[in-house]
Write an enzyme that holds these catalytic residues in place. Structure first.
Site, PDB file in Angstrom:
ATOM      1  N   TYR A  61     -23.665 -39.281 -27.859  1.00 55.05           N
ATOM      2  CA  TYR A  61     -24.251 -37.528 -28.170  1.00 55.05           C
ATOM      3  C   TYR A  61     -25.746 -37.597 -26.799  1.00 55.05           C
ATOM      4  CZ  TYR A  61     -22.944 -37.943 -32.775  1.00 55.05           C
ATOM      5  OH  TYR A  61     -21.784 -37.743 -33.792  1.00 55.05           O
ATOM      6  N   SER A  62     -24.746 -36.534 -26.066  1.00 55.68           N
ATOM      7  CA  SER A  62     -25.394 -35.474 -25.115  1.00 55.68           C
ATOM      8  C   SER A  62     -25.820 -36.404 -24.404  1.00 55.68           C
ATOM      9  CB  SER A  62     -26.466 -34.934 -25.199  1.00 55.68           C
ATOM     10  OG  SER A  62     -26.070 -34.181 -25.939  1.00 55.68           O
TER      11      SER A  62
END
Length: 324
Positions: A61-62
């Protein structure tokens, strides 16, 4: 008040809703709608103060910054023993670092723990199925992660039911740690997991931690209402763009029942998921205090069988997506 629920037949109890941490991270790294740490902190604190103690993130995530945000925020907020922290392994922007080989699992658990600023996670999940690595190698590596004290339990995410059954049998036959949870897509416009995966999990005592219970927000607003995330989330396009016409009828049904009950659409969609057998803790994403308040204040909503039938009536079979 947020209640605690058992994940399947395991010894792990979690808050009845889980904070999905995909929303948090550096907006310059993959997801333009992600919230940086200064904006994420008050929302994470608010969730904890409301009684939510279950947080789910992932190494991808990110580009890892979601885990960094959680590591920087959680431990000045609560003692480690009060938090159930989950993360996932598989993805990476670099192809040579994708998959579930022994080498990559060992690398990624250490990298995640460093970003999360803890010596263990409570639930370590495989994010997807790896066709290139023998499942025996993956399951033994996960078992060794547990025995090393770096994870308390292991779980899996979206895959075909035969793949999940194979992984569980490999672990059972070798005396290795088995998955206690399945994190799969369950919502009113994607119900294909009802055919095989959910019955398998119910039979085997595996708890369900559904992702996208509101279909990435589509079930939380009337048709045609646009959002920044909806306009920039390419994965949402993959999941739902081919079935918009059919899905729209279900969304209309959610809107109609919400008006009848005097409730936000999001509460109706979430209540449907929460009432499904085997569901321990749906994962909710939010980018504002108002969105979080809607989810929490809707925990008292129980749908009748008549309500459920009205919501489900327009559904048509979908192709399974989100596994790759």
């Amino acid at each position: 008040m947020v209640q605690q629920r058992q994940i399947g037949r395991s010894g792990l109890w979690v808050s009845e809703i889980c904070v999905g941490c995909m929303t948090f991270g550096d907006p310059e790294r993959e997801r333009a709608w992600a919230l940086p740490q200064d904006r994420a902190r008050p929302l994470i604190h608010k969730a904890y103060e409301a009684g939510i103690t279950f947080f789910d993130t992932a190494n991808v995530y990110s580009d890892g910054t979601s885990e960094e945000v959680m590591g920087n925020v959680l431990w000045d907020m609560a003692p480690r023993e009060e938090i159930i922290l989950a993360t996932k392994v598989f993805g990476d922007k670099r192809p040579e670092r994708q998959g579930l080989s022994r080498r990559l699992i060992f690398q990624q658990i250490d990298a995640s723990l460093k970003r999360l600023k803890t010596d263990h996670v409570d639930l370590y999940q495989i994010h997807r199925w790896d066709d290139k690595t023998p499942i025996e190698e993956t399951m033994e590596a996960l078992h060794d992660v547990v025995k090393a004290g770096k994870a308390r339990y292991i779980g899996a995410s979206s895959m075909y039911a035969w793949q999940f059954a194979k992984a569980q049998e490999v672990a059972r036959a070798n005396g290795w740690t088995r998955f206690i949870s399945m994190q799969n897509q369950i919502n009113l416009i994607q119900r294909e997991e009802e055919r095989e995966m959910i019955p398998l999990c119910l039979d085997q005592g595996v708890g369900l931690i559904p992702w996208s219970p509101m279909a990435r927000g589509r079930l939380a607003r009337p048709r045609g209402v646009e959002t920044k995330r909806g306009n920039t989330d390419g994965y949402q396009e993959l999941l739902y763009s081919k079935t918009e016409a059919q899905d729209g009828l279900v969304i209309d049904a959610v809107e109609a029942l919400a008006k009848e009950l005097g409730r936000p659409m999001a509460q109706v969609a979430l209540a449907w998921v929460r009432q499904k057998p085997g569901v321990a803790s749906p994962i909710i994403g939010f980018s504002s205090a108002e969105q979080l308040d809607v989810s929490i204040s809707g925990l008292d909503l129980t749908l009748t069988q008549e309500n459920i039938e009205a919501l489900e009536a327009a559904y048509v079979p979908h192709l399974p997506v989100g596994f790759g």
